[in-house]
Design a protein around this motif. Sequence first.
Motif, mmCIF file in Angstrom:
data_model
loop_
_atom_site.group_PDB
_atom_site.id
_atom_site.type_symbol
_atom_site.label_atom_id
_atom_site.label_comp_id
_atom_site.label_asym_id
_atom_site.label_seq_id
_atom_site.Cartn_x
_atom_site.Cartn_y
_atom_site.Cartn_z
ATOM 1 N N SER A 196 0.862 -1.187 0.000
ATOM 2 C CA SER A 196 0.000 0.000 0.000
ATOM 3 C C SER A 196 0.897 1.235 0.000
ATOM 4 O O SER A 196 2.118 1.127 0.176
ATOM 5 C CB SER A 196 -0.926 0.000 1.215
ATOM 6 N N VAL A 197 0.302 2.415 -0.156
ATOM 7 C CA VAL A 197 1.116 3.619 -0.293
ATOM 8 C C VAL A 197 0.450 4.808 0.387
ATOM 9 O O VAL A 197 -0.777 4.941 0.383
ATOM 10 C CB VAL A 197 1.376 3.934 -1.792
ATOM 11 N N ASP A 198 1.272 5.644 1.016
ATOM 12 C CA ASP A 198 0.832 6.943 1.525
ATOM 13 C C ASP A 198 1.223 8.017 0.513
ATOM 14 O O ASP A 198 2.351 8.024 0.008
ATOM 15 C CB ASP A 198 1.497 7.268 2.860
ATOM 16 N N ILE A 199 0.303 8.958 0.225
ATOM 17 C CA ILE A 199 0.591 10.079 -0.677
ATOM 18 C C ILE A 199 0.546 11.368 0.146
ATOM 19 O O ILE A 199 -0.480 11.681 0.752
ATOM 20 C CB ILE A 199 -0.425 10.155 -1.830
ATOM 21 N N SER A 200 1.655 12.082 0.186
ATOM 22 C CA SER A 200 1.761 13.339 0.949
ATOM 23 C C SER A 200 1.804 14.520 -0.006
ATOM 24 O O SER A 200 2.657 14.571 -0.897
ATOM 25 C CB SER A 200 3.013 13.337 1.833
ATOM 26 N N GLY A 201 0.874 15.472 0.162
ATOM 27 C CA GLY A 201 0.839 16.652 -0.694
ATOM 28 C C GLY A 201 1.511 17.850 -0.050
ATOM 29 O O GLY A 201 1.454 18.035 1.175
ATOM 30 N N TYR A 202 2.154 18.687 -0.875
ATOM 31 C CA TYR A 202 2.859 19.875 -0.391
ATOM 32 C C TYR A 202 2.487 21.089 -1.247
ATOM 33 O O TYR A 202 2.086 20.954 -2.402
ATOM 34 C CB TYR A 202 4.374 19.686 -0.469
ATOM 35 N N ALA A 203 2.668 22.270 -0.655
ATOM 36 C CA ALA A 203 2.494 23.544 -1.371
ATOM 37 C C ALA A 203 3.682 24.439 -1.053
ATOM 38 O O ALA A 203 4.372 24.244 -0.044
ATOM 39 C CB ALA A 203 1.184 24.218 -0.954
ATOM 40 N N ASP A 204 3.942 25.434 -1.912
ATOM 41 C CA ASP A 204 4.999 26.390 -1.584
ATOM 42 C C ASP A 204 4.450 27.435 -0.600
ATOM 43 O O ASP A 204 3.312 27.342 -0.157
ATOM 44 C CB ASP A 204 5.575 27.031 -2.848
ATOM 45 N N GLU A 205 5.257 28.442 -0.269
ATOM 46 C CA GLU A 205 4.886 29.395 0.774
ATOM 47 C C GLU A 205 4.105 30.598 0.251
ATOM 48 O O GLU A 205 3.803 31.517 1.022
ATOM 49 C CB GLU A 205 6.140 29.889 1.491
ATOM 50 N N ILE A 206 3.811 30.620 -1.041
ATOM 51 C CA ILE A 206 3.051 31.735 -1.595
ATOM 52 C C ILE A 206 1.563 31.530 -1.268
ATOM 53 O O ILE A 206 0.985 30.514 -1.626
ATOM 54 C CB ILE A 206 3.249 31.848 -3.118
ATOM 55 N N GLY A 207 0.956 32.495 -0.597
ATOM 56 C CA GLY A 207 -0.443 32.369 -0.203
ATOM 57 C C GLY A 207 -0.576 32.123 1.291
ATOM 58 O O GLY A 207 0.396 31.913 2.015
ATOM 59 N N GLY A 208 -1.824 32.146 1.773
ATOM 60 C CA GLY A 208 -2.084 31.944 3.187
ATOM 61 C C GLY A 208 -1.910 30.494 3.602
ATOM 62 O O GLY A 208 -2.051 29.570 2.800
ATOM 63 N N THR A 209 -1.628 30.291 4.877
ATOM 64 C CA THR A 209 -1.379 28.942 5.398
ATOM 65 C C THR A 209 -2.600 28.053 5.248
ATOM 66 O O THR A 209 -2.500 26.888 4.836
ATOM 67 C CB THR A 209 -0.971 29.029 6.880
ATOM 68 N N GLN A 210 -3.777 28.574 5.572
ATOM 69 C CA GLN A 210 -5.002 27.768 5.470
ATOM 70 C C GLN A 210 -5.257 27.354 4.021
ATOM 71 O O GLN A 210 -5.617 26.194 3.735
ATOM 72 C CB GLN A 210 -6.194 28.561 6.015
#
Length: 449
Positions: free
Chosen positions: A378-392
């Motif tokens: 099985s697999v875990d998929i972790s999503g990321y975003a850069d720092e542009i924009g609000g945290t929420q």
Amino acid sequence: MKNSLLLLITLLCFSLSTNAQKKDKKNKVALDLIAAEPDKELVGETFNRWSIEGSFGQAKGSKPYTDGYYANNPGKFFGGLAFNSFGFGARYMFSPKFGVKANINVDNLQEQNNSGSLPFQMQHHQFSGEGVANLIRLFDIQKQAGRFGLLFHFGFQISRMTPQMGPQDKTEWNGGIIGGLSPQFRIFKNVSVFADVTVNSNVRQHYNWDGTTFSESKNNLTGSLFRTSLGLSIALGKGKIHGDWAIIQDKNDAKLDSLNNRIGEIEELMNDSDKDGVPDYLDAEQNSIAGVAVDTKGRMVDKNNNGVPDDLEKYVNNTITNSTTAATAAATESAVLQLINDGYIAAYFDTAKATPNAASASNIGFILNYLKNNPDKSVDISGYADEIGGTQYNDKLANDRAQAVKSILVKAGIAESRISILSRGEDDSVDKKSEWARRLVRKAVFKVK
């Protein structure tokens, strides 16, 4: 053989994983480098052109005088600092360096106490129009000068002399030249104090400064007057700071800065990150494997279109395919898991997008094939975003990215129960000011369990 081919595909995916940018965006950057930039009159702070000034000080006629009359007390500095001059003026700057000014001065000239001079009194009214040069800007030393400034002014003046004592009661109009220096110090954003030293020269004068002697018209005198004063200058306009100190750059300087920036961009684009002989701005695969032949666009050559670069395929045929031991298979499996779990296989995303970009298809395809060939994993998929924009906003975007990759795998035949998604939110491991660095953290990574 299956494990060997899996290793080859892994290596290929690894080489493509950092190519997370669209080709058309690269072409746009290249075109921008040769696009013409519109001229700009001024850049930086708004330039306050107008200022008003008020001053007070001491004025003294130096010559001519009738015998027995003197301008000052030789035993005291400036005659004991008796203020007998007041002025008001306005200044307009055509540019940061040059302008014009107009001044009205009222001087009351008379003998000083204990000077030994006979008593006299002369009223002197003067109007002047002058050109102004900002010497600090002219010599380009405004950074070193800080709050200090220095103006030079020179022009023409007309004046009226009216004796208040003695036998003469005639008013005379004179004219001549005027010039001086004005050191300045800015105390507030739009307010500065200044000192001024001015020299007046009358080319037409018949009164002596004491007013007791009047020369005939045919005997024009040359009169001189010195004025020292202190004053206050207030800038008028929408600018945030006094015009003499505003940060101003002319259009030629702006063009030079723009050209320097473009040269820097060109140097960056000419980099060859993967050392394959193709500059990055033309390289469609900026992480090709060392020693593998590439085409003119930096793509590894695959003449039979089987998804494996020809040089790697030849290596496999000569080496890996001849090794079928259990130890080799185990080593291959371990290498594959390490590449996946260490984040070398990833899906990448464009700014503010939750759908993987086209360059990520092979990486997602690799995970799909691995899960199909290993049904117990099985697999875990972790999503990321850069720092542009609000945290929420970024937390939700990171979750949506992981969910989008999961949806692709589910639609491709992987059971939903074998896939878990995680939102890691913002990845702050890179310089947020770098557009290229931010592209590397807009991603979804995998961890096999």
